[in-house]
Design a protein around this motif. Structure first.
Motif, PDB file in Angstrom:
ATOM      1  N   LEU A  43      -3.744   4.030   0.013  1.00 30.62           N
ATOM      2  CA  LEU A  43      -2.971   5.168   0.471  1.00 30.62           C
ATOM      3  C   LEU A  43      -3.338   5.167   1.735  1.00 30.62           C
ATOM      4  CD1 LEU A  43      -3.566   7.621  -2.600  1.00 30.62           C
ATOM      5  CD2 LEU A  43      -1.557   6.532  -1.961  1.00 30.62           C
ATOM      6  N   GLY A  44      -4.355   4.731   2.452  1.00 33.49           N
ATOM      7  CA  GLY A  44      -4.513   5.043   4.038  1.00 33.49           C
ATOM      8  C   GLY A  44      -3.358   4.152   4.618  1.00 33.49           C
ATOM      9  N   LEU A  45      -3.336   2.698   3.961  1.00 36.16           N
ATOM     10  CA  LEU A  45      -2.276   1.906   4.580  1.00 36.16           C
ATOM     11  C   LEU A  45      -1.105   2.318   4.497  1.00 36.16           C
ATOM     12  CD1 LEU A  45      -1.393  -0.826   5.596  1.00 36.16           C
ATOM     13  CD2 LEU A  45      -2.029  -1.938   3.475  1.00 36.16           C
ATOM     14  N   LEU A  46      -0.668   2.812   3.309  1.00 34.12           N
ATOM     15  CA  LEU A  46       0.606   3.289   3.159  1.00 34.12           C
ATOM     16  C   LEU A  46       1.161   4.285   4.302  1.00 34.12           C
ATOM     17  CD1 LEU A  46       3.209   3.778   1.769  1.00 34.12           C
ATOM     18  CD2 LEU A  46       2.133   5.516   0.085  1.00 34.12           C
ATOM     19  N   GLU A  47       0.196   5.364   4.323  1.00 35.70           N
ATOM     20  CA  GLU A  47       0.431   6.679   5.152  1.00 35.70           C
ATOM     21  C   GLU A  47       0.614   6.006   6.684  1.00 35.70           C
ATOM     22  OE1 GLU A  47      -2.736   8.993   4.575  1.00 35.70           O
ATOM     23  OE2 GLU A  47      -1.903   9.792   2.650  1.00 35.70           O
ATOM     24  N   ALA A  48      -0.300   4.885   6.970  1.00 36.85           N
ATOM     25  CA  ALA A  48      -0.086   4.581   8.145  1.00 36.85           C
ATOM     26  C   ALA A  48       1.165   3.658   8.657  1.00 36.85           C
ATOM     27  CB  ALA A  48      -1.370   3.517   8.717  1.00 36.85           C
ATOM     28  N   VAL A  58      10.507   1.643   3.514  1.00 33.90           N
ATOM     29  CA  VAL A  58       9.325   1.183   3.182  1.00 33.90           C
ATOM     30  C   VAL A  58       9.630   1.176   1.431  1.00 33.90           C
ATOM     31  CG1 VAL A  58       6.791   1.364   2.849  1.00 33.90           C
ATOM     32  CG2 VAL A  58       8.256   1.846   5.065  1.00 33.90           C
ATOM     33  N   ASN A  59       9.384  -0.008   0.827  1.00 37.63           N
ATOM     34  CA  ASN A  59       9.139  -0.204  -0.357  1.00 37.63           C
ATOM     35  C   ASN A  59       8.038  -0.562  -0.791  1.00 37.63           C
ATOM     36  OD1 ASN A  59      12.155   0.102  -1.502  1.00 37.63           O
ATOM     37  ND2 ASN A  59      12.158  -1.204   0.375  1.00 37.63           N
ATOM     38  N   VAL A  60       7.062   0.065  -1.722  1.00 36.65           N
ATOM     39  CA  VAL A  60       5.745  -0.395  -1.836  1.00 36.65           C
ATOM     40  C   VAL A  60       5.437  -1.001  -3.061  1.00 36.65           C
ATOM     41  CG1 VAL A  60       3.210   0.667  -2.149  1.00 36.65           C
ATOM     42  CG2 VAL A  60       5.013   1.974  -0.867  1.00 36.65           C
ATOM     43  N   LEU A  61       4.882  -2.154  -2.947  1.00 33.99           N
ATOM     44  CA  LEU A  61       4.515  -3.133  -4.190  1.00 33.99           C
ATOM     45  C   LEU A  61       3.527  -2.084  -4.873  1.00 33.99           C
ATOM     46  CD1 LEU A  61       4.623  -5.648  -5.934  1.00 33.99           C
ATOM     47  CD2 LEU A  61       2.755  -6.433  -4.434  1.00 33.99           C
ATOM     48  N   VAL A  62       3.756  -1.832  -6.433  1.00 27.87           N
ATOM     49  CA  VAL A  62       2.613  -1.404  -7.097  1.00 27.87           C
ATOM     50  C   VAL A  62       2.396  -2.382  -8.238  1.00 27.87           C
ATOM     51  CG1 VAL A  62       2.045   0.413  -8.675  1.00 27.87           C
ATOM     52  CG2 VAL A  62       3.603   1.136  -6.718  1.00 27.87           C
ATOM     53  N   ARG A  63       1.079  -3.042  -7.729  1.00 30.59           N
ATOM     54  CA  ARG A  63       0.464  -4.127  -8.895  1.00 30.59           C
ATOM     55  C   ARG A  63      -0.806  -3.821  -8.929  1.00 30.59           C
ATOM     56  NH1 ARG A  63       0.224 -10.500  -7.845  1.00 30.59           N
ATOM     57  NH2 ARG A  63      -0.158 -11.250 -10.160  1.00 30.59           N
ATOM     58  N   ALA A  85       2.011   8.860  -6.327  1.00 31.28           N
ATOM     59  CA  ALA A  85       1.566   8.916  -5.069  1.00 31.28           C
ATOM     60  C   ALA A  85       2.053   8.419  -3.828  1.00 31.28           C
ATOM     61  CB  ALA A  85      -0.025   8.402  -4.897  1.00 31.28           C
ATOM     62  N   CYS A  86       2.867   7.211  -4.194  1.00 31.26           N
ATOM     63  CA  CYS A  86       3.610   6.683  -2.921  1.00 31.26           C
ATOM     64  C   CYS A  86       4.983   7.488  -2.840  1.00 31.26           C
ATOM     65  CB  CYS A  86       3.793   5.195  -3.557  1.00 31.26           C
ATOM     66  SG  CYS A  86       2.406   3.922  -3.417  1.00 31.26           S
ATOM     67  N   VAL A  87       5.464   7.913  -3.799  1.00 30.09           N
ATOM     68  CA  VAL A  87       6.806   8.562  -3.771  1.00 30.09           C
ATOM     69  C   VAL A  87       6.439   9.852  -3.011  1.00 30.09           C
ATOM     70  CG1 VAL A  87       8.652   9.577  -5.020  1.00 30.09           C
ATOM     71  CG2 VAL A  87       7.968   7.364  -5.757  1.00 30.09           C
ATOM     72  N   GLU A  88       5.517  10.564  -3.531  1.00 30.33           N
ATOM     73  CA  GLU A  88       5.267  11.796  -2.874  1.00 30.33           C
ATOM     74  C   GLU A  88       4.935  11.820  -1.378  1.00 30.33           C
ATOM     75  OE1 GLU A  88       1.747  12.997  -5.199  1.00 30.33           O
ATOM     76  OE2 GLU A  88       2.962  13.687  -7.090  1.00 30.33           O
ATOM     77  N   ARG A  89       4.458  10.660  -0.905  1.00 33.49           N
ATOM     78  CA  ARG A  89       4.026  10.465   0.563  1.00 33.49           C
ATOM     79  C   ARG A  89       5.314  10.100   1.175  1.00 33.49           C
ATOM     80  NH1 ARG A  89      -0.433  10.567  -2.191  1.00 33.49           N
ATOM     81  NH2 ARG A  89      -2.257  11.182  -1.219  1.00 33.49           N
ATOM     82  N   GLY A  90       6.382   9.802   0.523  1.00 30.18           N
ATOM     83  CA  GLY A  90       7.562   9.540   1.311  1.00 30.18           C
ATOM     84  C   GLY A  90       8.281   8.230   1.172  1.00 30.18           C
TER      85      GLY A  90
END
Length: 239
Positions: A43-48, A58-63, A85-90
């Motif tokens: 999540l830290g990497l995602l937020e940054a 930004v499309n987040v790999l969830v694996r 969590a990824c979607v909630e953060r934008g």
């Protein structure tokens, strides 16, 4: 005026996100551990990364782990929590994939993850290329209404699966077909020529070879996003 067709770059850090988007990429797939095919970023990497560029790109790999795409109930639930969590953060989208033990599409898991994603873009990744029958899985994904499918057409490299990719694009309906798997800038015109809608590549280079390493530290060096490769890919996608 010429226009570039969509180019997605897989990145592993905020610097990669800035480099890729600054060099003209359309969007990103954010992950970590690309050396094992990619895993869910922290999540830290995602937020940054979201702070470093336009979040909708930004499309987040969830694996949840490496080693195939057949998941137990606990792993499915974990991935669902990560999606939310990824979607909630934008994040603009999430990238997922799940198969059954016999190599078919795990529809129940896909539907659970789609519900978790809400209005975010839902991308099914190259798990399709590990399926027993990629053609059948593709048609099921179209029927399920995913937004995008990342695929090499069942080949080791997308350029080798170009005939299948063209067939996918011809019957994709509203689903975007994105060619990925060993894509180089030189491959891009041929991939677009068969009708795929977008291309995906990692544009990686190695850095940090001089850094000390040793037991417990893995190999020396690490992957970075190569701005020259991104620019070359974007140029190749311009019509």
């Amino acid at each position: 005026m010429s226009a570039a067709r969509p180019v997605e770059i897989a990145v592993q850090d905020p610097a990669g996100a800035r480099v890729a988007m600054g060099a003209g990429a359309t969007r990103l797939e954010l992950c970590q551990a690309l050396e094992v095919g990619g895993l869910t970023p922290s999540l830290g990497l995602l937020e940054a990364a979201l702070a470093a560029t336009e979040p909708s790109a930004v499309n987040v790999l969830v694996r949840p782990r490496a080693g195939g795409f057949v998941y137990d109930a606990e792993e499915v639930a974990l991935a669902g929590a990560d999606i939310r969590a990824c979607v909630e953060r934008g994040a603009g989208g999430v990238v997922v994939g799940a198969l059954t033990a016999t190599g078919g599409l795990d529809i129940e898991t896909l539907r659970r993850w789609r519900d978790a994603a809400g209005a975010a873009t839902l991308v099914f990744h190259r798990a399709i290329d590990a399926a027993a029958d990629p053609n059948a899985v593709f048609d099921m994904l179209v029927a399920e209404g995913v937004d995008r499918v990342l695929t090499s057409g069942g080949a080791s490299r997308a350029i080798d699966g170009v005939t299948t990719l063209g067939a996918f694009a011809a019957r994709s309906g509203d689903v975007e077909v994105m060619a990925g798997g060993g894509v180089t800038p030189a491959d891009i015109p041929a991939l677009f020529s068969v009708g795929v809608h977008a291309v995906h590549l990692s544009a990686r280079a190695r850095a940090g070879h001089e850094a000390p390493s040793g037991p417990g530290g893995g190999s020396s060096g690490h992957d970075v996003t190569d701005v020259a490769v991104v620019r070359e890919a974007v140029a190749a996608a311009t019509r």
